[in-house]
Write a protein that holds these residues in place. Structure first.
Motif, short mmCIF file in Angstrom:
data_model
loop_
_atom_site.label_atom_id
_atom_site.label_comp_id
_atom_site.label_asym_id
_atom_site.label_seq_id
_atom_site.Cartn_x
_atom_site.Cartn_y
_atom_site.Cartn_z
N ALA A 57 23.42 2.57 18.66
CA ALA A 57 24.08 3.84 18.99
C ALA A 57 24.61 4.53 17.73
CB ALA A 57 25.21 3.59 19.98
N ALA A 58 24.99 3.75 16.73
CA ALA A 58 25.47 4.33 15.48
C ALA A 58 24.35 5.02 14.70
CB ALA A 58 26.11 3.24 14.62
N TYR A 59 23.11 4.72 15.05
CA TYR A 59 21.95 5.32 14.39
C TYR A 59 21.18 6.20 15.35
CZ TYR A 59 22.92 2.07 10.65
OH TYR A 59 23.54 1.39 9.64
N GLY A 60 21.87 6.82 16.28
CA GLY A 60 21.21 7.71 17.23
C GLY A 60 20.37 6.99 18.25
N GLY A 61 20.59 5.70 18.44
CA GLY A 61 19.86 4.93 19.44
C GLY A 61 18.52 4.40 18.97
N ARG A 62 18.16 4.65 17.71
CA ARG A 62 16.87 4.19 17.19
C ARG A 62 17.10 3.26 16.01
NH1 ARG A 62 15.76 9.82 16.16
NH2 ARG A 62 15.44 9.01 14.11
N LEU A 63 16.48 2.09 16.06
CA LEU A 63 16.58 1.15 14.95
C LEU A 63 15.26 0.93 14.23
CD1 LEU A 63 18.94 -1.67 16.25
CD2 LEU A 63 19.43 0.12 14.63
N ASN A 64 14.14 1.40 14.81
CA ASN A 64 12.82 1.21 14.22
C ASN A 64 12.57 -0.27 13.94
OD1 ASN A 64 10.30 1.78 13.28
ND2 ASN A 64 10.97 2.43 11.25
N LEU A 65 12.69 -1.08 14.99
CA LEU A 65 12.52 -2.52 14.83
C LEU A 65 11.05 -2.94 14.78
CD1 LEU A 65 15.27 -3.80 17.26
CD2 LEU A 65 15.34 -3.68 14.77
N SER A 66 10.16 -2.07 15.16
CA SER A 66 8.74 -2.42 15.12
C SER A 66 7.99 -1.36 14.32
CB SER A 66 8.17 -2.51 16.54
OG SER A 66 8.30 -1.26 17.17
N GLY A 67 6.83 -1.72 13.92
CA GLY A 67 6.02 -0.78 13.14
C GLY A 67 6.13 -1.06 11.65
N GLU A 68 5.16 -0.55 10.94
CA GLU A 68 5.13 -0.76 9.49
C GLU A 68 5.75 0.42 8.79
OE1 GLU A 68 1.25 -1.61 8.06
OE2 GLU A 68 0.89 -3.19 9.52
N ILE A 69 6.21 0.16 7.60
CA ILE A 69 6.75 1.21 6.75
C ILE A 69 5.84 1.32 5.55
CG2 ILE A 69 8.70 1.93 5.33
CD1 ILE A 69 10.50 0.34 7.21
N ALA A 70 5.29 2.49 5.35
CA ALA A 70 4.42 2.71 4.19
C ALA A 70 5.27 3.24 3.04
CB ALA A 70 3.33 3.71 4.56
N TRP A 71 5.39 2.43 2.00
CA TRP A 71 6.21 2.83 0.87
C TRP A 71 5.46 3.75 -0.07
CZ3 TRP A 71 11.16 2.01 1.35
CH2 TRP A 71 11.60 0.96 2.15
N ASP A 72 4.18 3.46 -0.31
CA ASP A 72 3.40 4.28 -1.23
C ASP A 72 1.97 3.79 -1.21
OD1 ASP A 72 2.86 6.23 -3.04
OD2 ASP A 72 4.28 5.54 -4.57
N GLU A 73 1.13 4.50 -1.87
CA GLU A 73 -0.27 4.10 -2.01
C GLU A 73 -0.36 2.94 -2.99
OE1 GLU A 73 -2.93 5.30 -0.30
OE2 GLU A 73 -1.40 6.39 0.84
N PRO A 74 -1.38 2.07 -2.82
CA PRO A 74 -1.56 0.98 -3.78
C PRO A 74 -1.76 1.50 -5.21
CG PRO A 74 -2.97 0.68 -1.87
CD PRO A 74 -2.37 2.02 -1.76
N VAL A 75 -1.14 0.81 -6.15
CA VAL A 75 -1.30 1.17 -7.56
C VAL A 75 -1.64 -0.12 -8.31
CG1 VAL A 75 -0.13 2.08 -9.60
CG2 VAL A 75 0.43 3.00 -7.36
N GLY A 76 -2.76 -0.14 -8.98
CA GLY A 76 -3.15 -1.34 -9.69
C GLY A 76 -4.08 -2.20 -8.87
N SER A 77 -3.84 -3.52 -8.89
CA SER A 77 -4.78 -4.43 -8.25
C SER A 77 -4.22 -5.11 -7.01
CB SER A 77 -5.22 -5.51 -9.28
OG SER A 77 -4.07 -6.21 -9.71
N GLU A 78 -3.32 -4.41 -6.27
CA GLU A 78 -2.81 -4.99 -5.02
C GLU A 78 -3.93 -5.10 -4.00
OE1 GLU A 78 -1.50 -2.15 -6.29
OE2 GLU A 78 0.63 -2.42 -6.60
N VAL A 79 -3.85 -6.11 -3.16
CA VAL A 79 -4.82 -6.29 -2.10
C VAL A 79 -4.15 -5.88 -0.79
CG1 VAL A 79 -6.27 -7.93 -0.86
CG2 VAL A 79 -5.91 -8.18 -3.33
N TRP A 80 -4.71 -4.84 -0.13
CA TRP A 80 -4.11 -4.33 1.11
C TRP A 80 -5.00 -4.64 2.22
CZ3 TRP A 80 0.80 -2.22 1.06
CH2 TRP A 80 1.33 -1.98 -0.19
#
Length: 80
Positions: A57-80
């Motif tokens: 309730a302190a966050y408008g009723g949404r906690l986003n407990l599921s789902g992925e968060i995309a921080w940014d596009e891969p940079v370098g040799s990360e394996v996605w």
């Protein structure tokens, strides 16, 4: 502030003004912890565990407990 003990059923009670309690951050339905230290009575707000719904309730009723968060596009040799 001076207060006086008054009979309240089989116990004794103290009444505080609304302004006095508000200045201490205490509301009408708050739970207090009482302790005695060196002959003094100390009242403080008790810790109250909040459930997940109350926290959400302190966050408008949404906690986003599921789902992925995309921080940014891969940079370098990360394996996605």
């Amino acid at each position: 502030m001076q207060v006086q003990l008054k009979p309240w059923g089989n116990s004794q009670g103290i009444r505080f003004s609304r302004e006095f309690l508000r200045s201490a951050g205490i509301g009408p339905e708050d739970t207090l912890t009482a302790e005695v230290s060196d002959g003094k009575i100390i009242l403080s707000k008790a810790f109250v565990h909040r459930g997940l719904r109350e926290r959400a309730a302190a966050y408008g009723g949404r906690l986003n407990l599921s789902g992925e968060i995309a921080w940014d596009e891969p940079v370098g040799s990360e394996v996605w």
